[in-house]
Design a protein around this motif. Sequence first.
Motif, PDB file in Angstrom:
ATOM      1  N   CYS A 131       0.856  -1.184   0.000  1.00 34.90           N
ATOM      2  CA  CYS A 131       0.000   0.000   0.000  1.00 34.90           C
ATOM      3  C   CYS A 131       0.891   1.233   0.000  1.00 34.90           C
ATOM      4  O   CYS A 131       1.299   1.737   1.056  1.00 34.90           O
ATOM      5  CB  CYS A 131      -0.926  -0.008   1.222  1.00 34.90           C
ATOM      6  N   GLU A 132       1.222   1.703  -1.190  1.00 37.28           N
ATOM      7  CA  GLU A 132       2.120   2.845  -1.330  1.00 37.28           C
ATOM      8  C   GLU A 132       2.062   3.361  -2.762  1.00 37.28           C
ATOM      9  O   GLU A 132       1.514   2.718  -3.653  1.00 37.28           O
ATOM     10  CB  GLU A 132       3.557   2.445  -0.983  1.00 37.28           C
ATOM     11  N   ARG A 133       2.629   4.522  -2.975  1.00 43.16           N
ATOM     12  CA  ARG A 133       2.726   5.074  -4.312  1.00 43.16           C
ATOM     13  C   ARG A 133       3.797   4.353  -5.105  1.00 43.16           C
ATOM     14  O   ARG A 133       4.786   3.852  -4.556  1.00 43.16           O
ATOM     15  CB  ARG A 133       3.048   6.567  -4.218  1.00 43.16           C
ATOM     16  N   ALA A 134       3.615   4.316  -6.405  1.00 44.06           N
ATOM     17  CA  ALA A 134       4.539   3.607  -7.279  1.00 44.06           C
ATOM     18  C   ALA A 134       5.956   4.163  -7.183  1.00 44.06           C
ATOM     19  O   ALA A 134       6.934   3.414  -7.295  1.00 44.06           O
ATOM     20  CB  ALA A 134       4.050   3.686  -8.719  1.00 44.06           C
ATOM     21  N   GLU A 135       6.065   5.473  -6.976  1.00 45.53           N
ATOM     22  CA  GLU A 135       7.390   6.082  -6.879  1.00 45.53           C
ATOM     23  C   GLU A 135       8.174   5.510  -5.700  1.00 45.53           C
ATOM     24  O   GLU A 135       9.394   5.323  -5.771  1.00 45.53           O
ATOM     25  CB  GLU A 135       7.291   7.600  -6.731  1.00 45.53           C
ATOM     26  N   LYS A 136       7.480   5.224  -4.606  1.00 47.92           N
ATOM     27  CA  LYS A 136       8.149   4.650  -3.444  1.00 47.92           C
ATOM     28  C   LYS A 136       8.589   3.223  -3.719  1.00 47.92           C
ATOM     29  O   LYS A 136       9.714   2.823  -3.375  1.00 47.92           O
ATOM     30  CB  LYS A 136       7.238   4.687  -2.221  1.00 47.92           C
ATOM     31  N   SER A 137       7.722   2.435  -4.345  1.00 44.45           N
ATOM     32  CA  SER A 137       8.091   1.061  -4.688  1.00 44.45           C
ATOM     33  C   SER A 137       9.346   1.029  -5.545  1.00 44.45           C
ATOM     34  O   SER A 137      10.228   0.181  -5.355  1.00 44.45           O
ATOM     35  CB  SER A 137       6.945   0.368  -5.435  1.00 44.45           C
TER      36      SER A 137
END
Length: 247
Positions: A131-137
Amino acid sequence: MSNDFPWDLLAWQPNSQQLQQLQELQLLLRHWNQQLNLTRLVEGPDYWIGQVFDSLWPLQPWLTGELSGATCAQKFSVVDVGTGGGFPGLAIAIALPNAQLTLVDSVGRKLEAVGAMAKELGLGERLSLRCERAEKSGRERSCRGQFQLAVARAVAPAAVVAEYLVPLLAPNGTALLYRGQWSAANQAELIEIARQLKAEAGEPRAIELPEGKGQRHVIPLTPVAACPTTYPRAVGIPAKQPLRPAP
């Protein structure tokens, strides 16, 4: 609709267990849609063509075993960025039994519903939820450069999706950009943007979805070198300032 499904267009057909899982997934979507607005594509051709077929047709080389990894016993890692109501991720998990999937979405309640559906379908052990933004992944060590296949469907413009997906790819990986309409100008622009990410944009493939559900394209991206550490940029920047071809 499942009995009339145009499996021949995929050059692949599910076994009885997979077909049962796809049918059960439809029931689960109906259930969760009463609590959350997961998707409007739940009934009849909307589900079987607009969800299942549209999720799987870009994966024909993996479904048929043309590409190594998809049908062998070794781990085959897939990431679905912006999975929303679980597509294409859940459909891929059903169709590729040896795939280990990571589903990424920033909306916690949707991801919880997808996780619950996956568990009901017996897919829980093969799915990881982030559960996070794609940029963080794309900057997490556990995700960056780790996946053989990265997909995103109905998420953002192509330049934005490319910046989300390419950093996630293993050196031998492939990103699939699901698009609707696609032109030669779109392709030329993506080729230049991919170069900034140290990737190569392959030739687009096109299909007319059955039941008059419209035209679709898929464009593969493959790394030619390690993605620069500049990418993905900070959360929100790719969408606000999409990459553009260098002047």
